[in-house]
Every structure is written in C-alpha cells, then in structure tokens.
Design a protein around this motif. Structure first.
Motif, PDB file in Angstrom:
ATOM      1  N   ILE A  23       1.562  -7.784  -8.000  1.00  0.00           N
ATOM      2  CA  ILE A  23       1.717  -8.269  -6.619  1.00  0.00           C
ATOM      3  C   ILE A  23       0.367  -8.216  -5.905  1.00  0.00           C
ATOM      4  O   ILE A  23      -0.026  -9.143  -5.196  1.00  0.00           O
ATOM      5  N   ARG A  24      -0.363  -7.134  -6.130  1.00  0.00           N
ATOM      6  CA  ARG A  24      -1.665  -6.987  -5.461  1.00  0.00           C
ATOM      7  C   ARG A  24      -2.591  -8.141  -5.835  1.00  0.00           C
ATOM      8  O   ARG A  24      -3.292  -8.701  -5.006  1.00  0.00           O
ATOM      9  N   ARG A  25      -2.571  -8.518  -7.127  1.00  0.00           N
ATOM     10  CA  ARG A  25      -3.459  -9.602  -7.575  1.00  0.00           C
ATOM     11  C   ARG A  25      -3.055 -10.945  -6.965  1.00  0.00           C
ATOM     12  O   ARG A  25      -3.896 -11.728  -6.563  1.00  0.00           O
ATOM     13  N   VAL A  26      -1.746 -11.160  -6.894  1.00  0.00           N
ATOM     14  CA  VAL A  26      -1.268 -12.418  -6.300  1.00  0.00           C
ATOM     15  C   VAL A  26      -1.695 -12.502  -4.837  1.00  0.00           C
ATOM     16  O   VAL A  26      -2.193 -13.528  -4.363  1.00  0.00           O
ATOM     17  N   VAL A  27      -1.513 -11.392  -4.128  1.00  0.00           N
ATOM     18  CA  VAL A  27      -1.880 -11.381  -2.705  1.00  0.00           C
ATOM     19  C   VAL A  27      -3.382 -11.627  -2.552  1.00  0.00           C
ATOM     20  O   VAL A  27      -3.826 -12.380  -1.685  1.00  0.00           O
ATOM     21  N   GLN A  28      -4.153 -11.028  -3.443  1.00  0.00           N
ATOM     22  CA  GLN A  28      -5.603 -11.206  -3.387  1.00  0.00           C
ATOM     23  C   GLN A  28      -5.968 -12.689  -3.608  1.00  0.00           C
ATOM     24  O   GLN A  28      -6.785 -13.248  -2.880  1.00  0.00           O
ATOM     25  N   ASP A  29      -5.304 -13.312  -4.574  1.00  0.00           N
ATOM     26  CA  ASP A  29      -5.544 -14.737  -4.837  1.00  0.00           C
ATOM     27  C   ASP A  29      -5.162 -15.580  -3.634  1.00  0.00           C
ATOM     28  O   ASP A  29      -5.835 -16.530  -3.279  1.00  0.00           O
ATOM     29  N   MET A  30      -4.043 -15.201  -3.025  1.00  0.00           N
ATOM     30  CA  MET A  30      -3.553 -15.949  -1.876  1.00  0.00           C
ATOM     31  C   MET A  30      -4.576 -15.880  -0.755  1.00  0.00           C
ATOM     32  O   MET A  30      -4.865 -16.866  -0.091  1.00  0.00           O
ATOM     33  N   ARG A  31      -5.145 -14.713  -0.543  1.00  0.00           N
ATOM     34  CA  ARG A  31      -6.143 -14.555   0.510  1.00  0.00           C
ATOM     35  C   ARG A  31      -7.387 -15.363   0.190  1.00  0.00           C
ATOM     36  O   ARG A  31      -7.997 -15.957   1.063  1.00  0.00           O
ATOM     37  N   ARG A  32      -7.745 -15.370  -1.074  1.00  0.00           N
ATOM     38  CA  ARG A  32      -8.947 -16.108  -1.480  1.00  0.00           C
ATOM     39  C   ARG A  32      -8.768 -17.584  -1.232  1.00  0.00           C
ATOM     40  O   ARG A  32      -9.689 -18.275  -0.861  1.00  0.00           O
ATOM     41  N   ALA A  35       0.849  -1.195   0.000  1.00  0.00           N
ATOM     42  CA  ALA A  35       0.000   0.000   0.000  1.00  0.00           C
ATOM     43  C   ALA A  35       0.887   1.249   0.000  1.00  0.00           C
ATOM     44  O   ALA A  35       0.607   2.232  -0.701  1.00  0.00           O
ATOM     45  N   VAL A  36       2.006   1.198   0.736  1.00  0.00           N
ATOM     46  CA  VAL A  36       2.929   2.332   0.764  1.00  0.00           C
ATOM     47  C   VAL A  36       3.527   2.542  -0.631  1.00  0.00           C
ATOM     48  O   VAL A  36       3.537   3.643  -1.176  1.00  0.00           O
ATOM     49  N   VAL A  37       3.982   1.445  -1.257  1.00  0.00           N
ATOM     50  CA  VAL A  37       4.587   1.529  -2.593  1.00  0.00           C
ATOM     51  C   VAL A  37       3.603   2.169  -3.581  1.00  0.00           C
ATOM     52  O   VAL A  37       3.951   3.101  -4.319  1.00  0.00           O
ATOM     53  N   MET A  38       2.360   1.701  -3.548  1.00  0.00           N
ATOM     54  CA  MET A  38       1.385   2.209  -4.514  1.00  0.00           C
ATOM     55  C   MET A  38       1.039   3.666  -4.232  1.00  0.00           C
ATOM     56  O   MET A  38       0.883   4.478  -5.153  1.00  0.00           O
ATOM     57  N   ALA A  71       3.520  -3.562  -9.195  1.00  0.00           N
ATOM     58  CA  ALA A  71       2.792  -3.494  -7.924  1.00  0.00           C
ATOM     59  C   ALA A  71       1.382  -4.070  -8.092  1.00  0.00           C
ATOM     60  O   ALA A  71       0.870  -4.768  -7.214  1.00  0.00           O
ATOM     61  N   GLU A  72       0.784  -3.799  -9.221  1.00  0.00           N
ATOM     62  CA  GLU A  72      -0.568  -4.297  -9.479  1.00  0.00           C
ATOM     63  C   GLU A  72      -0.561  -5.840  -9.545  1.00  0.00           C
ATOM     64  O   GLU A  72      -1.464  -6.505  -9.058  1.00  0.00           O
TER      65      GLU A  72
END
Ligand SMILES: Nc1ncnc2c1ncn2[C@@H]1O[C@H](COP(=O)(O)OP(=O)(O)OP(=O)(O)O)[C@@H](O)[C@H]1O
Ligand SMILES: [Mg+2]
Length: 385
Positions: free
Chosen positions: A205-214, A155-158, A202-203
């Motif tokens: 990474i965001r998608r990967v993290v979202q998938d990981m959470r899912r 979030a800081v990076v973005m 960064a985008e």
C-alpha cells in the motif's frame, strides 16, 4: 506500422462513393471501405474504428445520415463530416445537434475535401487531448486527496505492527523458560506469521501511495544536466532481468542535446517503458523479439527517445487511456496501471511530451521528447574601450 488515417465513406450512391474513396486514397488517406446505409455505417465503425466518417446526410434505408452520425459520435466518439446537397432547414438543425466537425457541399473539389478532412482530424485530436488533460487533472486531485487520507492510517497500521512484533518477541522469550507453554508459543508463532503478511501488505500500500503522489506531483527533486545515453543505459540495466526473458534490446543512439532533469526520475521513465515493452511481449523466445531504443534530435531541437517493441501492440480503444492512472490490462496483482501515469507526470513536469503510436498486432512505440538543457551562460569579459 502505418500512420495513414483511415476514413469511412458513407454514401448510398455507389459511383460517388467510389469517387470519394479514390480521391481520399490519392490524398494519402486509407479508405478501405464504404457503407451505403446508416446501419452499415455503424457496423463498419464498430468493426474497423476509423479516424473519421464522411457521412452523406440523405441515405436510403431505415435511418438517415444524421441519425447514424448521432449514434457514431455518442457510442464510438469518431468525428463526422457531413456531405450534403440541398437539405431542408429542419434536417440541418438536427445535423448540427450531432456536433459534426464539418460540412461539405456536394459537388465538391478535391481541395475542399482535403481541407475539411484535415481540419476535422486536427480538431478532433485537440478535443481528445483537452479531454484527457481535464480527466487527468480531476483524477490527480482525487489521487492527491486519497494518498493523503491513506497515508495517515497507514502510518498507524505500520507503527502498531512494529510494536506488536516487539511485544510478541518479548513474550516468546519469557515463555521459552516456562514448562507447558508450548501451545501458547505455537499460537504466538502463528500470529507472527500473520503479522508478517500484514507487514507485506502495508508495504505494498505504501508503494502504491508513493506512486500515486509521484503521478500527481513529481517531486521537484534536484535536477542536473544529463546525457541521454547514460540515462538510457542505466534504465536498460534496471529493466534487464525482465527484458532478458522477452526480447533482445537494440540501441541506436543518434546525437541529442543534453537535458535537464532529476536522474532518478528520468531513469524511472525509461525503465517503466522498457518493462512495459517486456511485459507486453511476454516471456518466450527472446531471440525472436526486439525492443529498440532510438534517440535523435527533432526539428524543434528537442532530445527524442523512442522505445519501440515487437509485442502485441495496443488496441485503438485502449490507446487514448494508457496514460490514465489505474488503467491496466494486466491481471490483478500484476499491474497497478500507474507506470505510464508516472511517466506522463515526470515528462510533462520537465516541459516535455510523451506520446504513443500503436496498432493491435503491430507493436507499440512510445516517444519521449525533452527540451534541451538551457545553455550555461559563459561569462564574456566586455571589451573595455
Ligand atoms: N509496450 C506496450 N505494448 C502494449 N501495451 C502496453 C505497452 N505499454 C503499456 N501498455 C498498456 O498500457 C497499460 C498501462 O500501462 P502502465 O505502465 O501505466 O500500467 P501497468 O504496466 O499495467 O501497471 P504498472 O506499470 O503500474 O505495473 C498496460 O496495462 C498495457 O495494457
Ligand atoms: Mg507498467
């Protein structure tokens, strides 16, 4: 695709070996080969990855059956049932230490053989499933922690990238009116391009993290009662651009009960399966390849969807790992190995089951079974007497 379990018979007496082989075939198993020594047994396991090994304890040659069984269990995780006649106590103790799934005392009846084989195959399957769910649980905990740890700095990076872009834009406007500032402006433009690449990374990474959470905890998103054909058609539309280049899609929808799920999540499950099928087949002569979507109701009243493809299939070694997060055979950048882990998470959160059947060279079949949506209770007016 055959469902017959294959069994390797390790027995140094050729007549007995042939006899067991024939009995196994009669019982519906595949027993294409036998081995006479421990070394031959290991080579055969490596070459053909059988589902079970029937191992004579006493073998001629360098290593006895116990030693070979130990190696087979350890290296290939193939279950072993021992065939013994009279063995001394020390040998039996060594045999026990290799964790066999059964013993058969020679000579035995066909009935005994069948029971021992069935029990061993069933026990091994349960053990494998248990190991998988334990593995998934521990990877899940790790993934949840990682997702959290990555999200905050991300979030800081973005945020900083956004401020920088605005600042650079402002600076460029100021410099536009300044004579001799071309060099500085060119540098600014170059930096802006770098920033663009940073944004895209960064985008991702965001998608990967979202998938990981899912995968860890599919959101308890709103659920509604859904009919599978509509869900499958939606998934087919999503996968269509990929699918079109690889195969023809055949739909064969039999009657199924409605299910209760979040529509977006369920569409995602089947989109992932269809895209995987298309990717496995690869691009080429699409008219020669097929992906089939079949639905029916199983004996437990569950709605079942099968996604079957004519692609290269999955090797026996990879098969137990395809639902593991980050397991992928695709090149770096092409696949994250999260698609099936997400499918697994969603389907199990719905009380359903996702399984796979495949053999290398013979396509793959993913089966999703979902419990029927609970019946809506209709109000019946109790008869007033
Ligand atoms: N239909 C199929 N045929 C053959 N192999 C398959 C099939 N579906 C999945 N696999 C195998 O399972 C692996 C894991 O699949 P999964 O969908 O989890 O990840 P991925 O497709 O590699 O990456 P991602 O889905 O994250 O883009 C694949 O890399 C592939 O080796
Ligand atoms: Mg995938």
């Amino acid at each position: 695709m055959t469902d017959r379990k294959s069994i390797l018979v390790v027995e140094d007496d050729a007549i007995i070996a042939r006899d067991i082989q024939q009995t196994l075939e009669r019982l519906g198993y595949a027993a294409p080969r036998t081995a006479r020594t421990g070394d031959e047994a290991c080579l055969a396991v490596e070459a053909s990855a059988p589902d079970l090994v029937l191992m004579d304890i006493k073998l001629r040659g360098g290593s006895d059956g116990v030693e070979a069984a130990g190696r087979i269990r350890e290296r290939w995780d193939v279950p072993v049932v021992y065939l013994t006649s009279h063995s001394d106590e020390a040998t039996l103790q060594r045999a026990k230490a290799t964790g066999p799934l059964g013993y058969l005392l020679k000579p035995f009846h066909e009935r005994d053989l069948r029971t021992a084989v069935e029990v061993a195959l069933h026990t091994h399957e349960l053990e494998t499933r248990l190991a998988r769910s334990e593995r998934l649980a521990s990877i899940g905990t790790l993934a949840a922690g990682m997702a959290h740890e990555i999200n905050n700095p991300l979030a800081v990076v973005m945020g900083v990238a956004y401020s920088l872009r605005r600042a650079m834009h402002g600076a460029d406007e100021v410099l536009a009116g300044v004579p001799g500032a071309e060099g500085a402006r060119a540098e600014l433009r170059e930096a802006a391009e770098g920033l663009q690449a940073l944004d895209e990374a960064a985008e991702r990474i965001r998608r990967v993290v979202q998938d990981m959470r899912r995968f860890v905890r599919p959101d308890r998103a709103e659920r509604q009662v859904l009919d599978l054909p509509a869900v499958l058609d939606a998934a087919a539309r999503m996968a269509e651009p990929r699918l079109r280049q690889s195969a023809r899609l055949q739909r064969c929808y039999g009657a199924t009960p409605s299910v209760e799920a979040n529509e977006g999540q369920l569409v995602q499950v089947f989109t992932n399966l269809l895209v995987n099928a298309a990717q496995a087949i690869g691009e080429g002569d699409a008219s020669a390849q097929r992906v089939e979507l079949t639905t029916f109701t199983d004996e437990r009243g569950r709605a079942v969807v099968e996604v079957r493809d004519t692609g290269p299939g999955i090797s026996k070694q990879d098969l137990p790992r395809v639902f593991d997060p980050f397991f992928t055979t695709k090149p770096v950048g092409a696949g994250m190995g999260l698609g099936l882990a997400v499918c697994h998470g969603i389907v199990t959160s719905l009380g359903g089951e996702i399984t796979v059947e495949s053999e290398a060279g013979r396509g793959a079949m993913f089966r999703v079974a979902l419990p029927p949506a609970p019946r809506v209770k209709t109000m019946t007016s109790s008869s007033a007497t």
